[in-house]
Design a protein around this motif. Structure first.
Motif, PDB file in Angstrom:
ATOM      1  N   LEU A   1       0.851  -1.186   0.000  1.00 58.94           N
ATOM      2  CA  LEU A   1       0.000   0.000   0.000  1.00 58.94           C
ATOM      3  C   LEU A   1       0.888   1.238   0.000  1.00 58.94           C
ATOM      4  N   ASP A   2       0.660   2.109  -0.987  1.00 63.76           N
ATOM      5  CA  ASP A   2       1.530   3.273  -1.168  1.00 63.76           C
ATOM      6  C   ASP A   2       0.699   4.547  -1.316  1.00 63.76           C
ATOM      7  N   ALA A   3      -0.343   4.682  -0.491  1.00 63.71           N
ATOM      8  CA  ALA A   3      -1.193   5.872  -0.525  1.00 63.71           C
ATOM      9  C   ALA A   3      -0.666   6.904   0.457  1.00 63.71           C
ATOM     10  N   VAL A   4      -0.569   8.160   0.005  1.00 65.18           N
ATOM     11  CA  VAL A   4      -0.037   9.215   0.873  1.00 65.18           C
ATOM     12  C   VAL A   4      -1.123   9.695   1.827  1.00 65.18           C
TER      13      VAL A   4
ATOM     14  N   ASN B   1      -5.807  -0.143  10.884  1.00 66.01           N
ATOM     15  CA  ASN B   1      -5.907   0.747  12.039  1.00 66.01           C
ATOM     16  C   ASN B   1      -4.928   0.330  13.140  1.00 66.01           C
ATOM     17  N   PRO B   2      -3.614   0.405  12.873  1.00 68.22           N
ATOM     18  CA  PRO B   2      -2.644  -0.099  13.856  1.00 68.22           C
ATOM     19  C   PRO B   2      -2.653   0.657  15.175  1.00 68.22           C
TER      20      PRO B   2
ATOM     21  N   ARG C   1     -13.815  11.175   8.648  1.00 63.35           N
ATOM     22  CA  ARG C   1     -13.510  12.493   8.068  1.00 63.35           C
ATOM     23  C   ARG C   1     -12.273  12.438   7.178  1.00 63.35           C
ATOM     24  N   GLY C   2     -11.964  11.264   6.640  1.00 59.90           N
ATOM     25  CA  GLY C   2     -10.744  11.079   5.873  1.00 59.90           C
ATOM     26  C   GLY C   2     -10.892  11.452   4.409  1.00 59.90           C
ATOM     27  N   VAL C   3      -9.791  11.952   3.828  1.00 61.50           N
ATOM     28  CA  VAL C   3      -9.710  12.232   2.393  1.00 61.50           C
ATOM     29  C   VAL C   3      -8.439  11.567   1.887  1.00 61.50           C
ATOM     30  N   GLY C   4      -8.552  10.759   0.830  1.00 60.71           N
ATOM     31  CA  GLY C   4      -7.411  10.016   0.322  1.00 60.71           C
ATOM     32  C   GLY C   4      -7.405   8.591   0.835  1.00 60.71           C
ATOM     33  N   GLY C   5      -6.557   7.761   0.243  1.00 64.11           N
ATOM     34  CA  GLY C   5      -6.624   6.326   0.493  1.00 64.11           C
ATOM     35  C   GLY C   5      -5.689   5.780   1.553  1.00 64.11           C
ATOM     36  N   ALA C   6      -5.023   6.626   2.317  1.00 63.45           N
ATOM     37  CA  ALA C   6      -4.149   6.120   3.380  1.00 63.45           C
ATOM     38  C   ALA C   6      -4.959   5.296   4.371  1.00 63.45           C
ATOM     39  N   ASN C   7      -4.462   4.113   4.708  1.00 68.03           N
ATOM     40  CA  ASN C   7      -5.087   3.193   5.659  1.00 68.03           C
ATOM     41  C   ASN C   7      -6.343   2.509   5.106  1.00 68.03           C
TER      42      ASN C   7
END
Length: 289
Positions: free
Chosen positions: A83-86, A208-209, A243-249
């Motif tokens: 996984l390489d999402a910023v 969700n570590p 409330r997240g934006v983007g693909g991290a996690n």
């Protein structure tokens, strides 16, 4: 880049042997520029014949055809991904779409099709009225509008996990003031569709570590979120539960017009009405590097 192992086990138990009808499985992580699948192993008990195909949305769909009756069904997948999402992505929006309202091109509008059409009835216009409260002016910044709606969902709706099947309608979620991640994703998608955006539901896993995100009590779980198509930027990920934006996690598995199209396991059995006893789902997502 993060290397993750995803273990997903679904168990169905019956009080007597039943005839299992074909089951459709969406368990294979969806590869992209941000996600590479290293390996995946799917095991099913009882004996089964599995066929693979891409569905209309490009998801990998496995169909399990059973040969014997059984009082237990176990579906287990083990996947390893990169996984390489910023964490804080920057989106390059086309000049024509920087401000809302804007018009999709004729080709975009045709291709988006049903992804722009609300899937739930809103006879009194309550959802659209709620969505319009985020439009600060005409014109207004497109990304700011979408981020405001994404933050507005958890501000109004409290997260509450639900093990029962199905999804609340957006109006019911507004009335109740609580919902699961899939209820919140559907509310967000229907809200932006009511404003003319093309949007789709995404199902997959939440990593969700640190256990700082809502939607899981461990290091990982199944999860649902949304994507909105914005010219120039393409499909932008929004996770209204957090409330997240983007693909991290976030580890996408399937995308679709409706939440019912992206369920991890869907199937039926033939047997007595009281044959079904219980279903259990176990998910772990852990870092390998």
């Amino acid at each position: 880049m993060t290397v993750l192992e995803i273990h997903h086990r679904t168990t169905y138990r019956y009080n007597r042997p039943v005839s299992l009808r074909p089951h459709e499985l969406m368990l294979r992580p969806r590869e992209s520029r941000e996600l590479r699948l290293r390996s995946m192993n799917l095991t099913i008990d009882p004996a089964v014949v599995v066929t693979w195909a891409h569905d209309v949305a490009g998801n990998m769909l496995a169909t399990a055809n059973f040969q014997d009756m059984s009082d237990t069904l176990i579906i287990e997948s083990l996947a390893e991904i990169e996984l390489d999402a910023v964490e804080w992505p920057v989106f390059t929006v086309a000049a024509s779409a920087i401000h809302y309202p804007f018009q999709y091109s004729a080709d975009e509008w045709t291709d988006l099709g049903g992804l722009t059409a609300p899937q739930y009835l809103d006879p009194k216009g309550r959802l659209r009225a709620w969505s319009r409260t985020f439009v600060r002016g005409i014109p207004t910044d497109t990304l700011a509008l979408l981020k405001d709606i994404n933050a507005g969902v958890p501000a109004l709706v409290s997260y509450q996990g639900r093990d029962d099947e199905g999804t609340q309608s957006p109006v019911r979620t507004l009335d109740r003031g609580w919902g699961s991640c899939r209820d919140m994703a559907v509310l967000f998608v229907e809200a932006v569709r009511s404003l003319g955006f093309g949007a789709r539901i995404v199902s997959g896993y939440l990593y969700n570590p640190s256990q700082e995100f809502t939607g899981t009590s461990g290091s990982g779980s199944t999860h649902a979120w949304a994507e909105v198509y914005v010219p120039g930027a393409g499909w932008i990920t929004f996770d209204p539960t957090n409330r997240g934006v983007g693909g991290a996690n976030l580890i996408p598995v399937a995308v679709g017009r409706d939440i019912r199209q992206v369920m991890p396991v869907a199937g039926a059995f033939v047997g007595m009405n009281d044959a079904f006893v219980a279903m259990a789902v176990e998910v772990t997502v852990r870092s390998l590097a």
